[in-house]
Design a protein around this motif. Structure first.
Motif, PDB file in Angstrom:
ATOM      1  N   THR A  46     -20.801   5.749  33.457  1.00  0.00           N
ATOM      2  CA  THR A  46     -22.196   5.995  33.831  1.00  0.00           C
ATOM      3  C   THR A  46     -22.976   4.682  33.840  1.00  0.00           C
ATOM      4  O   THR A  46     -22.629   3.754  33.100  1.00  0.00           O
ATOM      5  CB  THR A  46     -22.860   6.964  32.833  1.00  0.00           C
ATOM      6  N   PRO A  47     -24.026   4.610  34.669  1.00  0.00           N
ATOM      7  CA  PRO A  47     -24.439   5.618  35.661  1.00  0.00           C
ATOM      8  C   PRO A  47     -23.541   5.552  36.898  1.00  0.00           C
ATOM      9  O   PRO A  47     -23.022   4.493  37.250  1.00  0.00           O
ATOM     10  CB  PRO A  47     -25.867   5.198  35.992  1.00  0.00           C
ATOM     11  N   TYR A  49     -35.008   7.731  28.508  1.00  0.00           N
ATOM     12  CA  TYR A  49     -34.422   6.460  28.933  1.00  0.00           C
ATOM     13  C   TYR A  49     -35.428   5.301  28.937  1.00  0.00           C
ATOM     14  O   TYR A  49     -35.061   4.170  29.274  1.00  0.00           O
ATOM     15  CB  TYR A  49     -33.823   6.597  30.332  1.00  0.00           C
ATOM     16  N   GLU A 108     -32.638   3.810  34.970  1.00  0.00           N
ATOM     17  CA  GLU A 108     -33.808   4.686  35.027  1.00  0.00           C
ATOM     18  C   GLU A 108     -35.105   3.883  34.986  1.00  0.00           C
ATOM     19  O   GLU A 108     -36.082   4.232  35.648  1.00  0.00           O
ATOM     20  CB  GLU A 108     -33.773   5.685  33.871  1.00  0.00           C
ATOM     21  N   CYS A 134     -27.563   3.263  31.792  1.00  0.00           N
ATOM     22  CA  CYS A 134     -28.334   4.359  32.402  1.00  0.00           C
ATOM     23  C   CYS A 134     -29.824   4.147  32.149  1.00  0.00           C
ATOM     24  O   CYS A 134     -30.663   4.392  33.030  1.00  0.00           O
ATOM     25  CB  CYS A 134     -27.904   5.705  31.828  1.00  0.00           C
ATOM     26  N   GLU A 190     -24.896  10.682  34.201  1.00  0.00           N
ATOM     27  CA  GLU A 190     -25.495   9.881  33.134  1.00  0.00           C
ATOM     28  C   GLU A 190     -25.100  10.427  31.763  1.00  0.00           C
ATOM     29  O   GLU A 190     -24.809  11.615  31.613  1.00  0.00           O
ATOM     30  CB  GLU A 190     -27.023   9.870  33.251  1.00  0.00           C
TER      31      GLU A 190
END
Length: 313
Positions: free
Chosen positions: A279-280, A214, A143, A139, A132
Protein backbone atom coordinates in the motif's frame (compact mmCIF):
# COMPACT_ATOMS: atom_id res chain seq x y z
CA UNK A 1 61.79 -39.93 148.01
CA UNK A 2 61.10 -36.65 146.47
CA UNK A 3 62.73 -37.80 143.27
CA UNK A 4 60.25 -40.59 142.90
CA UNK A 5 57.28 -38.48 143.69
CA UNK A 6 54.92 -38.19 140.67
CA UNK A 7 53.60 -34.77 140.15
CA UNK A 8 49.89 -34.64 139.70
CA UNK A 9 49.68 -31.09 138.38
CA UNK A 10 47.08 -30.88 135.68
CA UNK A 11 49.55 -29.51 133.14
CA UNK A 12 51.65 -32.59 133.42
CA UNK A 13 48.81 -35.11 133.37
CA UNK A 14 48.56 -37.18 130.16
CA UNK A 15 45.24 -36.70 128.37
CA UNK A 16 43.24 -39.77 127.48
CA UNK A 17 43.84 -40.97 123.81
CA UNK A 18 40.89 -40.14 121.54
CA UNK A 19 40.41 -41.41 117.93
CA UNK A 20 40.35 -38.62 115.29
CA UNK A 21 37.70 -40.39 113.17
CA UNK A 22 35.44 -42.45 115.28
CA UNK A 23 33.45 -45.12 113.30
CA UNK A 24 29.73 -44.51 113.18
CA UNK A 25 27.40 -47.41 112.61
CA UNK A 26 24.53 -46.68 110.10
CA UNK A 27 21.35 -48.49 110.77
CA UNK A 28 20.51 -51.18 108.13
CA UNK A 29 17.02 -49.88 107.40
CA UNK A 30 18.35 -46.44 106.35
CA UNK A 31 20.77 -47.98 103.85
CA UNK A 32 18.08 -50.13 102.29
CA UNK A 33 15.68 -47.15 101.94
CA UNK A 34 18.37 -45.05 100.24
CA UNK A 35 18.93 -47.76 97.63
CA UNK A 36 15.24 -48.02 96.96
CA UNK A 37 14.95 -44.22 96.50
CA UNK A 38 17.86 -44.21 94.08
CA UNK A 39 16.31 -46.94 91.92
CA UNK A 40 12.94 -45.19 91.88
CA UNK A 41 14.58 -41.95 90.78
CA UNK A 42 16.37 -43.72 87.95
CA UNK A 43 13.17 -45.42 86.86
CA UNK A 44 11.29 -42.11 86.92
CA UNK A 45 14.05 -40.45 84.93
CA UNK A 46 13.96 -43.20 82.33
CA UNK A 47 10.18 -42.86 82.08
CA UNK A 48 10.42 -39.11 81.63
CA UNK A 49 13.05 -39.60 78.93
CA UNK A 50 10.87 -42.16 77.15
CA UNK A 51 7.87 -39.82 77.24
CA UNK A 52 9.95 -36.92 75.95
CA UNK A 53 11.22 -39.08 73.09
CA UNK A 54 7.66 -40.05 72.20
CA UNK A 55 6.57 -36.41 72.22
CA UNK A 56 9.55 -35.43 70.06
CA UNK A 57 8.80 -38.28 67.66
CA UNK A 58 5.21 -37.05 67.34
CA UNK A 59 6.40 -33.49 66.72
CA UNK A 60 8.82 -34.70 64.05
CA UNK A 61 6.07 -36.74 62.40
CA UNK A 62 3.72 -33.75 62.30
CA UNK A 63 6.52 -31.59 60.91
CA UNK A 64 7.22 -34.14 58.16
CA UNK A 65 3.53 -34.29 57.32
CA UNK A 66 3.36 -30.50 57.07
CA UNK A 67 6.44 -30.42 54.82
CA UNK A 68 5.01 -33.14 52.58
CA UNK A 69 1.63 -31.38 52.44
CA UNK A 70 3.26 -28.06 51.57
CA UNK A 71 5.37 -29.77 48.93
CA UNK A 72 2.28 -31.34 47.39
CA UNK A 73 0.47 -28.01 47.44
CA UNK A 74 3.51 -26.37 45.87
CA UNK A 75 3.70 -28.99 43.13
CA UNK A 76 -0.02 -28.70 42.48
CA UNK A 77 0.26 -24.91 42.40
CA UNK A 78 3.12 -25.06 39.91
CA UNK A 79 1.28 -27.63 37.83
CA UNK A 80 -1.87 -25.53 38.00
CA UNK A 81 0.07 -22.43 37.04
CA UNK A 82 1.65 -24.21 34.09
CA UNK A 83 -1.73 -25.56 33.07
CA UNK A 84 -3.28 -22.10 33.28
CA UNK A 85 -0.42 -20.62 31.27
CA UNK A 86 -0.84 -23.29 28.60
CA UNK A 87 -4.59 -22.66 28.42
CA UNK A 88 -4.04 -18.91 28.16
CA UNK A 89 -1.35 -19.37 25.53
CA UNK A 90 -3.69 -21.49 23.43
CA UNK A 91 -6.65 -19.21 24.00
CA UNK A 92 -7.56 -17.30 20.82
CA UNK A 93 -6.98 -13.56 20.86
CA UNK A 94 -9.92 -11.18 20.58
CA UNK A 95 -9.26 -10.63 16.89
CA UNK A 96 -8.88 -14.34 16.18
CA UNK A 97 -12.18 -14.92 17.96
CA UNK A 98 -14.10 -12.27 16.04
CA UNK A 99 -12.85 -13.77 12.78
CA UNK A 100 -15.37 -16.54 13.42
CA UNK A 101 -18.14 -14.20 14.52
CA UNK A 102 -21.06 -13.23 12.36
CA UNK A 103 -20.15 -10.08 10.44
CA UNK A 104 -22.19 -6.97 11.12
CA UNK A 105 -21.82 -4.99 7.91
CA UNK A 106 -21.98 -1.18 8.07
CA UNK A 107 -24.58 0.69 6.09
CA UNK A 108 -23.54 1.95 2.65
CA UNK A 109 -21.75 -1.28 1.73
CA UNK A 110 -22.44 -4.20 -0.58
CA UNK A 111 -21.00 -7.57 -1.53
CA UNK A 112 -20.07 -10.46 0.74
CA UNK A 113 -19.94 -9.35 4.39
CA UNK A 114 -20.31 -5.75 3.24
CA UNK A 115 -16.68 -5.60 2.16
CA UNK A 116 -17.40 -3.75 -1.08
CA UNK A 117 -17.14 -0.08 -0.17
CA UNK A 118 -17.77 2.21 -3.13
CA UNK A 119 -18.18 5.97 -2.81
CA UNK A 120 -19.14 8.44 -5.52
CA UNK A 121 -21.79 9.27 -8.06
CA UNK A 122 -23.53 6.38 -9.74
CA UNK A 123 -23.20 8.21 -13.05
CA UNK A 124 -19.41 7.80 -12.99
CA UNK A 125 -18.43 5.21 -15.59
CA UNK A 126 -15.22 3.96 -14.05
CA UNK A 127 -14.08 3.01 -10.60
CA UNK A 128 -10.70 3.70 -9.03
CA UNK A 129 -9.71 1.08 -6.48
CA UNK A 130 -7.49 2.25 -3.66
CA UNK A 131 -5.71 -0.22 -1.39
CA UNK A 132 -4.61 1.19 1.96
CA UNK A 133 -3.59 0.09 5.46
CA UNK A 134 -4.56 2.52 8.25
CA UNK A 135 -1.08 2.39 9.82
CA UNK A 136 0.75 2.78 6.50
CA UNK A 137 2.99 5.90 6.56
CA UNK A 138 3.21 6.04 2.76
CA UNK A 139 -0.59 5.94 2.60
CA UNK A 140 -0.60 8.91 4.97
CA UNK A 141 1.80 10.78 2.68
CA UNK A 142 -0.39 9.92 -0.34
CA UNK A 143 -3.56 11.10 1.40
CA UNK A 144 -1.94 14.34 2.52
CA UNK A 145 -0.66 15.24 -0.97
CA UNK A 146 -3.04 13.53 -3.40
CA UNK A 147 -6.12 13.04 -1.19
CA UNK A 148 -7.66 16.47 -1.87
CA UNK A 149 -7.48 15.81 -5.62
CA UNK A 150 -9.20 12.45 -5.19
CA UNK A 151 -11.99 14.08 -3.17
CA UNK A 152 -12.54 16.72 -5.89
CA UNK A 153 -12.63 14.07 -8.62
CA UNK A 154 -15.21 12.03 -6.71
CA UNK A 155 -17.35 15.10 -6.11
CA UNK A 156 -17.14 15.96 -9.80
CA UNK A 157 -18.23 12.46 -10.78
CA UNK A 158 -14.99 11.78 -12.62
CA UNK A 159 -14.89 8.25 -11.19
CA UNK A 160 -16.15 6.27 -8.23
CA UNK A 161 -13.75 5.24 -5.46
CA UNK A 162 -13.64 1.70 -4.08
CA UNK A 163 -11.78 1.28 -0.79
CA UNK A 164 -10.04 -2.00 0.09
CA UNK A 165 -8.40 -1.95 3.51
CA UNK A 166 -5.57 -4.18 4.66
CA UNK A 167 -4.14 -4.85 8.12
CA UNK A 168 -0.82 -6.44 7.19
CA UNK A 169 1.11 -3.84 9.22
CA UNK A 170 -0.37 -5.50 12.31
CA UNK A 171 1.38 -8.62 11.04
CA UNK A 172 -1.92 -10.23 10.04
CA UNK A 173 -1.89 -13.00 7.46
CA UNK A 174 -4.15 -15.68 6.10
CA UNK A 175 -3.33 -19.38 6.18
CA UNK A 176 -5.44 -22.08 4.56
CA UNK A 177 -8.27 -19.59 4.16
CA UNK A 178 -8.25 -18.69 7.86
CA UNK A 179 -7.36 -15.31 9.30
CA UNK A 180 -4.28 -15.27 11.53
CA UNK A 181 -3.68 -12.25 13.72
CA UNK A 182 -0.18 -10.85 13.78
CA UNK A 183 2.20 -9.88 16.56
CA UNK A 184 2.89 -6.30 15.43
CA UNK A 185 -0.15 -4.71 17.04
CA UNK A 186 -3.84 -4.20 16.42
CA UNK A 187 -4.10 -0.57 15.37
CA UNK A 188 -4.85 -1.30 11.72
CA UNK A 189 -7.74 -3.59 12.62
CA UNK A 190 -9.10 -1.24 15.26
CA UNK A 191 -8.94 1.76 12.93
CA UNK A 192 -10.60 -0.32 10.20
CA UNK A 193 -13.42 -1.11 12.61
CA UNK A 194 -13.78 2.61 13.37
CA UNK A 195 -13.87 3.34 9.63
CA UNK A 196 -16.78 0.89 9.46
CA UNK A 197 -18.52 2.83 12.23
CA UNK A 198 -18.00 6.07 10.26
CA UNK A 199 -19.25 4.44 7.05
CA UNK A 200 -22.37 3.38 8.92
CA UNK A 201 -23.06 7.08 9.54
CA UNK A 202 -22.56 8.15 5.91
CA UNK A 203 -20.14 7.82 2.96
CA UNK A 204 -19.10 11.44 3.52
CA UNK A 205 -18.34 10.78 7.19
CA UNK A 206 -16.26 7.79 6.09
CA UNK A 207 -14.17 9.86 3.66
CA UNK A 208 -13.70 12.70 6.14
CA UNK A 209 -12.70 10.32 8.93
CA UNK A 210 -10.25 8.53 6.62
CA UNK A 211 -8.71 11.89 5.74
CA UNK A 212 -8.38 12.73 9.44
CA UNK A 213 -6.77 9.36 10.25
CA UNK A 214 -4.07 9.93 7.64
CA UNK A 215 -3.51 13.61 8.46
CA UNK A 216 -0.17 14.86 9.71
CA UNK A 217 -1.83 15.86 12.97
CA UNK A 218 -3.24 12.46 13.86
CA UNK A 219 -1.37 9.75 12.00
CA UNK A 220 1.27 8.08 14.23
CA UNK A 221 4.55 6.61 13.11
CA UNK A 222 4.40 3.05 11.84
CA UNK A 223 6.05 1.72 15.02
CA UNK A 224 3.54 3.48 17.29
CA UNK A 225 0.40 1.35 17.54
CA UNK A 226 -1.68 4.30 18.66
CA UNK A 227 -4.78 3.37 16.67
CA UNK A 228 -5.38 0.44 19.02
CA UNK A 229 -6.72 2.97 21.53
CA UNK A 230 -10.46 3.58 21.14
CA UNK A 231 -10.22 6.91 22.94
CA UNK A 232 -7.64 8.13 20.45
CA UNK A 233 -9.84 7.16 17.49
CA UNK A 234 -12.81 8.91 19.08
CA UNK A 235 -10.66 12.00 19.65
CA UNK A 236 -9.79 12.00 15.94
CA UNK A 237 -13.46 11.53 15.05
CA UNK A 238 -14.34 14.63 17.06
CA UNK A 239 -12.54 16.63 14.36
CA UNK A 240 -15.14 15.40 11.84
CA UNK A 241 -18.43 17.36 12.10
CA UNK A 242 -20.63 14.36 11.29
CA UNK A 243 -18.96 12.26 14.00
CA UNK A 244 -18.32 14.79 16.75
CA UNK A 245 -20.42 13.83 19.76
CA UNK A 246 -22.09 11.10 17.71
CA UNK A 247 -23.20 8.59 20.36
CA UNK A 248 -23.96 5.86 17.83
CA UNK A 249 -20.49 6.10 16.33
CA UNK A 250 -18.82 6.16 19.74
CA UNK A 251 -20.82 3.17 20.94
CA UNK A 252 -19.87 1.16 17.84
CA UNK A 253 -16.17 1.92 18.33
CA UNK A 254 -16.15 1.08 22.04
CA UNK A 255 -18.18 -2.11 21.63
CA UNK A 256 -16.28 -3.25 18.55
CA UNK A 257 -19.48 -3.58 16.53
CA UNK A 258 -17.54 -3.73 13.27
CA UNK A 259 -14.52 -5.71 14.46
CA UNK A 260 -15.58 -8.81 12.53
CA UNK A 261 -16.17 -6.62 9.48
CA UNK A 262 -12.63 -5.23 9.82
CA UNK A 263 -11.24 -8.78 9.75
CA UNK A 264 -13.42 -9.64 6.74
CA UNK A 265 -12.14 -6.53 4.96
CA UNK A 266 -8.57 -7.57 5.75
CA UNK A 267 -9.23 -10.97 4.19
CA UNK A 268 -10.66 -9.25 1.11
CA UNK A 269 -7.36 -7.39 0.79
CA UNK A 270 -5.36 -10.61 1.22
CA UNK A 271 -7.42 -12.42 -1.44
CA UNK A 272 -7.57 -9.59 -3.98
CA UNK A 273 -7.39 -10.48 -7.68
CA UNK A 274 -5.40 -7.39 -8.66
CA UNK A 275 -2.03 -8.73 -7.54
CA UNK A 276 -1.73 -6.04 -4.87
CA UNK A 277 0.64 -6.84 -2.00
CA UNK A 278 1.52 -3.38 -0.71
CA UNK A 279 0.00 0.00 0.00
CA UNK A 280 -0.92 2.45 -1.29
CA UNK A 281 -1.92 0.84 -4.57
CA UNK A 282 -4.25 2.16 -7.26
CA UNK A 283 -6.09 -0.02 -9.77
CA UNK A 284 -8.49 0.87 -12.58
CA UNK A 285 -9.97 -1.62 -15.01
CA UNK A 286 -7.78 -4.34 -13.53
CA UNK A 287 -4.55 -2.43 -14.18
CA UNK A 288 -2.25 -0.88 -11.59
CA UNK A 289 -1.75 2.85 -11.88
CA UNK A 290 1.84 3.79 -11.17
CA UNK A 291 4.14 6.75 -11.44
CA UNK A 292 7.58 6.95 -12.99
CA UNK A 293 9.13 4.92 -10.15
CA UNK A 294 6.69 2.03 -10.53
CA UNK A 295 4.77 2.89 -7.36
CA UNK A 296 1.55 4.80 -6.77
CA UNK A 297 1.90 8.43 -7.94
CA UNK A 298 2.72 10.59 -4.92
CA UNK A 299 2.04 14.06 -6.32
CA UNK A 300 -1.25 15.56 -7.45
CA UNK A 301 0.19 16.40 -10.88
CA UNK A 302 1.50 12.91 -11.58
CA UNK A 303 -1.67 11.36 -10.19
CA UNK A 304 -3.83 13.48 -12.50
CA UNK A 305 -1.87 12.44 -15.58
CA UNK A 306 -1.96 8.74 -14.70
CA UNK A 307 -5.69 8.74 -13.90
CA UNK A 308 -6.63 10.75 -16.98
CA UNK A 309 -4.76 8.26 -19.14
CA UNK A 310 -6.60 5.37 -17.47
CA UNK A 311 -9.99 7.06 -17.94
CA UNK A 312 -9.33 7.44 -21.66
CA UNK A 313 -8.16 3.86 -22.12
Amino acid sequence: MLGRLRLNHPEHQQSPQVSAHPRVRVPMEITTMSKRNSQAAKTAARERLRQERERQAKRDKVKRQVVVACSIVGVLAVAGGIGYAVVQANKPSHWESVADDKVVAPANTSGKDGTTVTVGKSSAKKTLKIYEDPRCPVCAAFEQTVGPTVDKDIEAGKYKLQFIGGTFLDGDTEKDGKFETGSHGEGSKNAMSALGAALNVSPEAFLDFKTALYSAKWHPSESDDKFKDDDYLIEIADSVPALKGNAKFRDAVEKGTYDAWAVAMSQTFNNNKDGVTGTPSLVMDGKKLTGADGNAPMTADEFGKVVDAALKA
